[in-house]
Design a protein around this motif. Structure first.
Motif, PDB file in Angstrom:
ATOM      1  N   GLN A   4       0.802  -1.220   0.000  1.00 32.45           N
ATOM      2  CA  GLN A   4       0.000   0.000   0.000  1.00 32.45           C
ATOM      3  C   GLN A   4       0.837   1.273   0.000  1.00 32.45           C
ATOM      4  OE1 GLN A   4      -4.055  -0.123   1.779  1.00 32.45           O
ATOM      5  NE2 GLN A   4      -3.070  -1.422   3.314  1.00 32.45           N
ATOM      6  N   CYS A   5       2.035   1.215   0.615  1.00 26.42           N
ATOM      7  CA  CYS A   5       2.877   2.410   0.692  1.00 26.42           C
ATOM      8  C   CYS A   5       3.967   2.434  -0.377  1.00 26.42           C
ATOM      9  CB  CYS A   5       3.504   2.522   2.078  1.00 26.42           C
ATOM     10  SG  CYS A   5       2.306   2.850   3.398  1.00 26.42           S
ATOM     11  N   GLN A   6       3.992   1.438  -1.251  1.00 28.72           N
ATOM     12  CA  GLN A   6       4.979   1.366  -2.327  1.00 28.72           C
ATOM     13  C   GLN A   6       6.405   1.483  -1.787  1.00 28.72           C
ATOM     14  OE1 GLN A   6       3.829   4.485  -5.082  1.00 28.72           O
ATOM     15  NE2 GLN A   6       2.183   3.279  -5.964  1.00 28.72           N
ATOM     16  N   ASP A   7       6.656   0.858  -0.648  1.00 27.32           N
ATOM     17  CA  ASP A   7       7.994   0.929  -0.058  1.00 27.32           C
ATOM     18  C   ASP A   7       8.829  -0.310  -0.372  1.00 27.32           C
ATOM     19  OD1 ASP A   7       6.627  -0.899   1.474  1.00 27.32           O
ATOM     20  OD2 ASP A   7       6.789   0.221   3.356  1.00 27.32           O
ATOM     21  N   GLY A   8       8.275  -1.225  -1.163  1.00 28.06           N
ATOM     22  CA  GLY A   8       9.055  -2.369  -1.606  1.00 28.06           C
ATOM     23  C   GLY A   8       9.226  -3.468  -0.591  1.00 28.06           C
ATOM     24  N   GLU A   9       8.464  -3.447   0.491  1.00 27.60           N
ATOM     25  CA  GLU A   9       8.549  -4.514   1.482  1.00 27.60           C
ATOM     26  C   GLU A   9       7.200  -4.736   2.131  1.00 27.60           C
ATOM     27  OE1 GLU A   9      10.153  -1.881   5.291  1.00 27.60           O
ATOM     28  OE2 GLU A   9      11.583  -3.013   4.071  1.00 27.60           O
TER      29      GLU A   9
ATOM     30  N   ASN B   4       4.675   8.611   2.294  1.00 26.16           N
ATOM     31  CA  ASN B   4       4.941   9.132   0.948  1.00 26.16           C
ATOM     32  C   ASN B   4       3.663   9.407   0.168  1.00 26.16           C
ATOM     33  OD1 ASN B   4       4.323   6.418   0.843  1.00 26.16           O
ATOM     34  ND2 ASN B   4       5.657   5.976  -0.887  1.00 26.16           N
ATOM     35  N   ALA B   5       2.516   9.458   0.849  1.00 28.59           N
ATOM     36  CA  ALA B   5       1.255   9.725   0.165  1.00 28.59           C
ATOM     37  C   ALA B   5       1.233  11.161  -0.352  1.00 28.59           C
ATOM     38  CB  ALA B   5       0.077   9.493   1.104  1.00 28.59           C
ATOM     39  N   PRO B   6       0.545  11.413  -1.482  1.00 26.54           N
ATOM     40  CA  PRO B   6       0.438  12.789  -1.981  1.00 26.54           C
ATOM     41  C   PRO B   6      -0.183  13.701  -0.938  1.00 26.54           C
ATOM     42  CG  PRO B   6      -0.350  11.210  -3.619  1.00 26.54           C
ATOM     43  CD  PRO B   6      -0.148  10.444  -2.342  1.00 26.54           C
ATOM     44  N   SER B   7       0.456  14.831  -0.689  1.00 25.92           N
ATOM     45  CA  SER B   7      -0.029  15.751   0.336  1.00 25.92           C
ATOM     46  C   SER B   7      -1.168  16.603  -0.213  1.00 25.92           C
ATOM     47  CB  SER B   7       1.107  16.659   0.823  1.00 25.92           C
ATOM     48  OG  SER B   7       1.666  17.378  -0.258  1.00 25.92           O
ATOM     49  N   LEU B   8      -2.152  16.855   0.628  1.00 21.24           N
ATOM     50  CA  LEU B   8      -3.285  17.695   0.252  1.00 21.24           C
ATOM     51  C   LEU B   8      -3.066  19.099   0.789  1.00 21.24           C
ATOM     52  CD1 LEU B   8      -6.222  15.230   1.028  1.00 21.24           C
ATOM     53  CD2 LEU B   8      -5.177  15.730  -1.189  1.00 21.24           C
TER      54      LEU B   8
ATOM     55  N   GLN C 169      -1.944   2.451  -7.687  1.00 20.63           N
ATOM     56  CA  GLN C 169      -1.536   3.564  -8.547  1.00 20.63           C
ATOM     57  C   GLN C 169      -0.796   4.630  -7.753  1.00 20.63           C
ATOM     58  OE1 GLN C 169      -2.277   3.438 -11.941  1.00 20.63           O
ATOM     59  NE2 GLN C 169      -0.884   5.176 -12.171  1.00 20.63           N
ATOM     60  N   VAL C 170      -1.311   4.947  -6.557  1.00 19.96           N
ATOM     61  CA  VAL C 170      -0.662   5.920  -5.664  1.00 19.96           C
ATOM     62  C   VAL C 170      -0.646   5.333  -4.259  1.00 19.96           C
ATOM     63  CG1 VAL C 170      -1.346   7.941  -7.021  1.00 19.96           C
ATOM     64  CG2 VAL C 170      -2.871   7.083  -5.234  1.00 19.96           C
ATOM     65  N   PRO C 171       0.286   5.767  -3.411  1.00 13.48           N
ATOM     66  CA  PRO C 171       0.312   5.256  -2.034  1.00 13.48           C
ATOM     67  C   PRO C 171      -0.967   5.595  -1.280  1.00 13.48           C
ATOM     68  CG  PRO C 171       2.362   6.393  -2.578  1.00 13.48           C
ATOM     69  CD  PRO C 171       1.395   6.685  -3.690  1.00 13.48           C
TER      70      PRO C 171
END
Length: 303
Positions: A43-48, A150-154, A142-144
């Motif tokens: 979910q966080c696209q951190d590779g682990e 690392n999620a897109p900031s609002l 597609q996005v975290p």
């Protein structure tokens, strides 16, 4: 874990089956090879694999090998079940030591990109059967997710004061990685680790109607942990230990729902299915999480 320990675990499971059923055993020992593992949504696209990552249903996994010409070819494929698990079967006992597994397709919610491929680890090869396990495979959205660092900031309309960071707290026992064999669950000094169920809980209540049809409605979990001398009693013993491990820690290899799913599949399937699931439970209860070995975190209960 060491290859010798794995072989001893497998032999221990097989030898606990009644040899009076020799003809049935020879049928279940017919040549077959299985590659098994789990796909998680990173979910966080951190590779682990993290605690918030979940088993991904509907992901397509391929076992890939190189042909005699050196080119890669898909040797077998499977789609993950509700819990993210897959099992690719092969006839005979081919040598898959140079092959690997990878995600080749994912569902819309978490199939934008696939993590790295993982090699196959041979757990055992005997009686014309072989089992390979694969380290967790990952698929990315597609996005975290919004809770990821690392999620897109609002954009925030007004600045908010920074909150004090609380001091770190020690991990709760429920989140510690632990795997305990059935013998540990029988020791009186560890009975405080029984969660959700107790030794007197009926197997029919703990595992449901399919198990009730096989084992009756009177057998308790305490009695189930003493099972031996028969393939399905051995299966129940290891399934009970896995159920207790899943209740004791959220990081056990098989979540509670996966234990139920595997147990039901084994009970409605063939004797070979039952043996395969019993071996998978036995390995997990002994801490064999692929190439990683996990210990039992029990300490004596306070009187």
């Amino acid at each position: 874990m060491g290859r010798m320990k794995v072989v001893l675990l497998v032999l221990g499971t097989i030898l606990s089956i009644s040899w009076e059923e020799e003809e049935g055993f020879m049928t279940l020992a017919s040549a077959n090879t299985m590659v098994t593992g789990t796909v998680f949504c990173d979910q966080c696209q951190d590779g682990e694999r993290g605690f918030l990552d979940y088993g991904l249903s509907g992901a397509k996994v391929a076992v890939v090998c190189r042909g005699t010409d050196g080119k890669e070819m898909a040797y077998g494929e499977d789609e993950t079940n509700w819990f993210g698990s897959y099992s690719v079967y092969f006839d005979g006992s081919p040598d898959l030591s140079g092959c690997y597994a990878r995600v080749v397709g994912g569902p819309a919610g978490c199939g934008a990109a696939a993590g790295p491929a993982q090699g196959l680890t041979l757990l055992f090869r005997m009686f014309g059967m072989a089992m390979y396990v694969v380290e967790p495979l990952l698929s990315e959205p597609q996005v975290p997710a919004g809770f990821c660092p690392n999620a897109p900031s609002l954009p925030s309309p007004t600045p908010t004061p920074a909150l004090p960071v609380p001091p770190p707290t020690p991990p709760l026992p429920l989140f510690e990685v632990s795997a305990c064999p059935y013998g540990k669950w029988l020791m009186p000094q560890y009975q405080c680790y029984w969660r959700v169920v107790n030794p007197d809980t009926r197997v029919a209540i703990a595992f449901g109607p399919v198990a009730a049809g096989r084992y009756g409605v009177e057998l308790t979990l305490w009695e189930a942990l003493h099972g031996r001398g028969d393939l399905y009693r051995t299966l129940l013993r290891e399934a009970t230990a896995s159920l207790l491990n899943s209740y004791n820690t959220l990081n056990f290899l098989y979540p509670t729902l996966s234990v139920f799913d595997l147990m039901n599949r084994a009970l409605v399937g063939s004797p070979q299915d039952a043996l395969t699931v019993a071996l998978r439970f036995r390995m997990a209860n002994s801490g064999a999480f692929g190439v990683e070995t996990v210990g039992c975190n029990f300490t004596p209960c306070r009187s």
